[in-house]
Design an enzyme around this catalytic site. Sequence first.
Site, PDB file in Angstrom:
ATOM      1  N   LYS A 133      -0.786   7.041   8.505  1.00 17.48           N
ATOM      2  CA  LYS A 133      -1.353   8.261   9.108  1.00 17.48           C
ATOM      3  C   LYS A 133      -2.245   7.831  10.263  1.00 17.48           C
ATOM      4  CE  LYS A 133      -2.196  11.455   5.216  1.00 17.48           C
ATOM      5  NZ  LYS A 133      -3.293  12.101   4.455  1.00 17.48           N
ATOM      6  N   GLU A 190       0.834  -1.206   0.000  1.00 19.44           N
ATOM      7  CA  GLU A 190       0.000   0.000   0.000  1.00 19.44           C
ATOM      8  C   GLU A 190       0.871   1.259   0.000  1.00 19.44           C
ATOM      9  OE1 GLU A 190      -2.683   1.445  -0.276  1.00 19.44           O
ATOM     10  OE2 GLU A 190      -4.411   0.301   0.415  1.00 19.44           O
ATOM     11  N   ASP A 191       0.299   2.355  -0.463  1.00 13.95           N
ATOM     12  CA  ASP A 191       0.994   3.631  -0.378  1.00 13.95           C
ATOM     13  C   ASP A 191       0.807   4.246   1.011  1.00 13.95           C
ATOM     14  OD1 ASP A 191      -1.724   4.117  -0.779  1.00 13.95           O
ATOM     15  OD2 ASP A 191      -1.446   5.522  -2.431  1.00 13.95           O
ATOM     16  N   ASP A 197      -4.632   5.301   5.736  1.00 16.42           N
ATOM     17  CA  ASP A 197      -5.192   6.572   6.205  1.00 16.42           C
ATOM     18  C   ASP A 197      -6.378   6.249   7.119  1.00 16.42           C
ATOM     19  OD1 ASP A 197      -5.636   9.368   6.274  1.00 16.42           O
ATOM     20  OD2 ASP A 197      -6.838   9.331   4.463  1.00 16.42           O
ATOM     21  N   ARG A 218       1.806  12.283  -9.384  1.00 20.40           N
ATOM     22  CA  ARG A 218       2.258  10.903  -9.121  1.00 20.40           C
ATOM     23  C   ARG A 218       3.690  10.653  -9.567  1.00 20.40           C
ATOM     24  NH1 ARG A 218      -2.119   7.616  -7.601  1.00 20.40           N
ATOM     25  NH2 ARG A 218      -4.116   8.040  -8.612  1.00 20.40           N
ATOM     26  N   PHE A 254      -1.601  16.327   3.715  1.00 22.78           N
ATOM     27  CA  PHE A 254      -1.862  15.663   2.438  1.00 22.78           C
ATOM     28  C   PHE A 254      -0.590  15.672   1.611  1.00 22.78           C
ATOM     29  CE2 PHE A 254      -3.606  14.558  -1.626  1.00 22.78           C
ATOM     30  CZ  PHE A 254      -4.488  13.553  -1.267  1.00 22.78           C
ATOM     31  N   ASP A 312      -1.140  10.823  -5.397  1.00 18.99           N
ATOM     32  CA  ASP A 312      -1.732  11.872  -6.225  1.00 18.99           C
ATOM     33  C   ASP A 312      -2.645  12.794  -5.442  1.00 18.99           C
ATOM     34  OD1 ASP A 312      -3.851   9.853  -5.858  1.00 18.99           O
ATOM     35  OD2 ASP A 312      -4.972  11.061  -7.306  1.00 18.99           O
TER      36      ASP A 312
HETATM   37  P1  IMP Z   1      -7.908   4.831   3.404  1.00 15.70           P
HETATM   38  O1  IMP Z   1      -8.850   3.840   2.775  1.00 15.70           O
HETATM   39  O2  IMP Z   1      -8.620   6.036   3.960  1.00 15.70           O
HETATM   40  O3  IMP Z   1      -6.948   4.216   4.387  1.00 15.70           O
HETATM   41  O4  IMP Z   1      -7.104   5.499   2.240  1.00 15.70           O
HETATM   42  C1  IMP Z   1      -6.148   4.882   1.592  1.00 15.70           C
HETATM   43  C2  IMP Z   1      -5.865   5.567   0.274  1.00 15.70           C
HETATM   44  O5  IMP Z   1      -6.161   6.972   0.277  1.00 15.70           O
HETATM   45  C3  IMP Z   1      -4.413   5.459   0.045  1.00 15.70           C
HETATM   46  O6  IMP Z   1      -4.087   4.219  -0.535  1.00 15.70           O
HETATM   47  C4  IMP Z   1      -4.142   6.639  -0.847  1.00 15.70           C
HETATM   48  O7  IMP Z   1      -4.352   6.268  -2.188  1.00 15.70           O
HETATM   49  C5  IMP Z   1      -5.151   7.668  -0.429  1.00 15.70           C
HETATM   50  N1  IMP Z   1      -4.536   8.694   0.432  1.00 15.70           N
HETATM   51  C6  IMP Z   1      -4.647   8.837   1.766  1.00 15.70           C
HETATM   52  N2  IMP Z   1      -3.939   9.872   2.234  1.00 15.70           N
HETATM   53  C7  IMP Z   1      -3.330  10.405   1.137  1.00 15.70           C
HETATM   54  C8  IMP Z   1      -2.421  11.515   0.956  1.00 15.70           C
HETATM   55  O8  IMP Z   1      -1.996  12.215   1.880  1.00 15.70           O
HETATM   56  N3  IMP Z   1      -2.034  11.746  -0.326  1.00 15.70           N
HETATM   57  C9  IMP Z   1      -2.451  11.011  -1.387  1.00 15.70           C
HETATM   58  N4  IMP Z   1      -3.280   9.952  -1.255  1.00 15.70           N
HETATM   59  C10 IMP Z   1      -3.716   9.667  -0.002  1.00 15.70           C
HETATM   60 MG    MG Z   2      -4.908   7.223  -4.165  1.00 20.45          MG
END
Ligand code: IMP
Ligand code: MG
Length: 182
Positions: free
Chosen positions: A132, A100-101, A104, A166, A153, A160
């Site tokens: 995060k 994963e990137d 969040d 990206r 962010f 992105d």
């Molecule tokens: P989650 O489902 O809320 O945990 O979100 C995960 C996805 O949201 C990540 O895989 C990212 O693609 C995107 N995301 C969350 N925070 C950021 C950020 O700060 N910058 C860019 N993408 C983010």
């Molecule tokens: Mg994303």
Amino acid sequence: MNKDVESVVLTEEQIREKVQAAAAWLDAKFAKSSQTPLAISVLKGSVMFFCDLVRAMQTPVQIDFMTVSSYGAQTESSGMPKIVMDLAASVAGRDVILVEDIVDSGNTLVTMRNLIMGRGARSFTVVSLFDKPARRAVPVQADYACFEIGDEFIVGYGLDYAQQYRTLPYVGILKREVYEKK
Ligand code: IMP
Ligand code: MG
């Protein structure tokens, strides 16, 4: 530096160090595995990290891809991640490494875990470039997270905002005015 980036969070050099450490952690975990693990990139955000990570590993892995979308052009997750493109491989009986990137809210990770374990994977290991923790909505965490950040962010190295930034080779904090003026 890109004009929309306020400050750099990880330079190219720092990214390389994080990738090496994550690869070493995975190697230690899977060196004695009885089967070849399946590494899955959660597209598109993890693509740069994924390619660097699997090449830095000594352990051979197979690779597959899944596109999951949680945002429109916002900085807040919609809460319900959508599978835009599914895996080609079957995960039944496999040791899965999910790359994963960012974790969040955690919604994407929970969705992926339920899906992959529901399809009968033997094990599920999550490696994320960023964590995060302050933003978590559901109680999950990566098994290995390279870097913890606050409620900022960030963009670059796969990440992105509205499909932009990206291809930056570093990770930086996006200026608030870029998304707040919309
Ligand atoms: P989650 O489902 O809320 O945990 O979100 C995960 C996805 O949201 C990540 O895989 C990212 O693609 C995107 N995301 C969350 N925070 C950021 C950020 O700060 N910058 C860019 N993408 C983010
Ligand atoms: Mg994303």
